[in-house]
Write a protein that holds these residues in place. Structure first.
Motif, PDB file in Angstrom:
ATOM      1  N   ILE A  19       1.932  -6.557   5.698  1.00  0.00           N
ATOM      2  CA  ILE A  19       0.792  -6.900   4.831  1.00  0.00           C
ATOM      3  C   ILE A  19       1.236  -7.850   3.735  1.00  0.00           C
ATOM      4  O   ILE A  19       0.582  -8.862   3.455  1.00  0.00           O
ATOM      5  CB  ILE A  19       0.141  -5.627   4.250  1.00  0.00           C
ATOM      6  N   ARG A  20       2.401  -7.572   3.104  1.00  0.00           N
ATOM      7  CA  ARG A  20       2.922  -8.435   2.053  1.00  0.00           C
ATOM      8  C   ARG A  20       3.174  -9.853   2.584  1.00  0.00           C
ATOM      9  O   ARG A  20       2.848 -10.838   1.937  1.00  0.00           O
ATOM     10  CB  ARG A  20       4.186  -7.835   1.451  1.00  0.00           C
ATOM     11  N   GLU A  21       3.743  -9.967   3.793  1.00  0.00           N
ATOM     12  CA  GLU A  21       3.999 -11.284   4.371  1.00  0.00           C
ATOM     13  C   GLU A  21       2.694 -12.025   4.671  1.00  0.00           C
ATOM     14  O   GLU A  21       2.619 -13.244   4.475  1.00  0.00           O
ATOM     15  CB  GLU A  21       4.861 -11.175   5.618  1.00  0.00           C
ATOM     16  N   CYS A  22       1.669 -11.324   5.120  1.00  0.00           N
ATOM     17  CA  CYS A  22       0.357 -11.963   5.347  1.00  0.00           C
ATOM     18  C   CYS A  22      -0.215 -12.494   4.039  1.00  0.00           C
ATOM     19  O   CYS A  22      -0.735 -13.614   3.987  1.00  0.00           O
ATOM     20  CB  CYS A  22      -0.617 -10.982   5.998  1.00  0.00           C
ATOM     21  N   MET A  66       8.742  -4.004  12.097  1.00  0.00           N
ATOM     22  CA  MET A  66       8.518  -4.307  10.685  1.00  0.00           C
ATOM     23  C   MET A  66       7.544  -3.271  10.125  1.00  0.00           C
ATOM     24  O   MET A  66       6.484  -3.034  10.703  1.00  0.00           O
ATOM     25  CB  MET A  66       7.918  -5.720  10.560  1.00  0.00           C
ATOM     26  N   PRO A  67       7.888  -2.659   8.997  1.00  0.00           N
ATOM     27  CA  PRO A  67       6.982  -1.686   8.376  1.00  0.00           C
ATOM     28  C   PRO A  67       5.643  -2.336   8.003  1.00  0.00           C
ATOM     29  O   PRO A  67       5.583  -3.518   7.666  1.00  0.00           O
ATOM     30  CB  PRO A  67       7.739  -1.243   7.122  1.00  0.00           C
ATOM     31  N   GLN A  68       4.596  -1.545   8.055  1.00  0.00           N
ATOM     32  CA  GLN A  68       3.257  -2.064   7.800  1.00  0.00           C
ATOM     33  C   GLN A  68       3.115  -2.673   6.410  1.00  0.00           C
ATOM     34  O   GLN A  68       2.488  -3.735   6.269  1.00  0.00           O
ATOM     35  CB  GLN A  68       2.219  -0.951   7.984  1.00  0.00           C
ATOM     36  N   ASP A  69       3.692  -2.063   5.378  1.00  0.00           N
ATOM     37  CA  ASP A  69       3.564  -2.625   4.033  1.00  0.00           C
ATOM     38  C   ASP A  69       4.252  -3.990   3.933  1.00  0.00           C
ATOM     39  O   ASP A  69       3.761  -4.899   3.255  1.00  0.00           O
ATOM     40  CB  ASP A  69       4.084  -1.670   2.964  1.00  0.00           C
TER      41      ASP A  69
END
Length: 142
Positions: free
Chosen positions: A7-10, A1-4
């Motif tokens: 972060i969005r899911e968190c 999963m891409p980092q961005d």
């Protein structure tokens, strides 16, 4: 999963946790307008002990009608398991403890919330909520 995306899911999971906190606060403080606004327009709420409520209007009427059944209320939602299905849809499972009381007795309940959430206009709302009651116990004052 891409980092961005991670972060969005968190961030989205955190916002959904905040939504559940607001649910507990609104029901305990009988904040009817804010409570109804936590749900999508077509939401369905199915409490284990009542017939289901369909739509924001019926959900609002539920709180207006039943909030006075207990002098004191406390809802605690714990152990969230939130799964992001898409960027705008998620599911959640929470354990709950509820305390409903008056001068002569207090009912303690435990169970599970099963929920779906939709992002609408950049904010998360509850689209469906079903409770699964595990146990209740009544404490009587002496």
């Amino acid at each position: 999963m891409p980092q961005d995306q991670a972060i969005r899911e968190c961030v989205d999971r955190d916002r959904i946790k905040r939504l559940k906190y607001e649910y507990c606060r609104c029901i305990d403080e009988t904040d009817v307008a804010a409570f109804a606004d936590l749900f999508t327009e077509d939401a369905v709420v199915d409490f284990a002990t009542r017939d289901p409520y369909h739509g924001r209007t019926e959900i609002r009427e539920f709180l207006e009608t039943h909030a006075g059944e207990a002098d004191r209320m406390g809802h605690l939602a714990t152990n969230p398991l939130i799964e992001m299905e898409t960027a705008d849809r998620a599911t959640g499972r929470w354990c709950y403890l509820v305390f409903l009381g008056n001068e002569s007795e207090t009912e303690l309940g435990h169970g599970v919330y099963h929920e779906t959430y939709l992002r609408e206009e950049s904010r998360w709302r509850i689209d469906s909520l079903r409770t699964e009651r595990r146990f209740t116990h009544t404490l009587r004052s002496k």
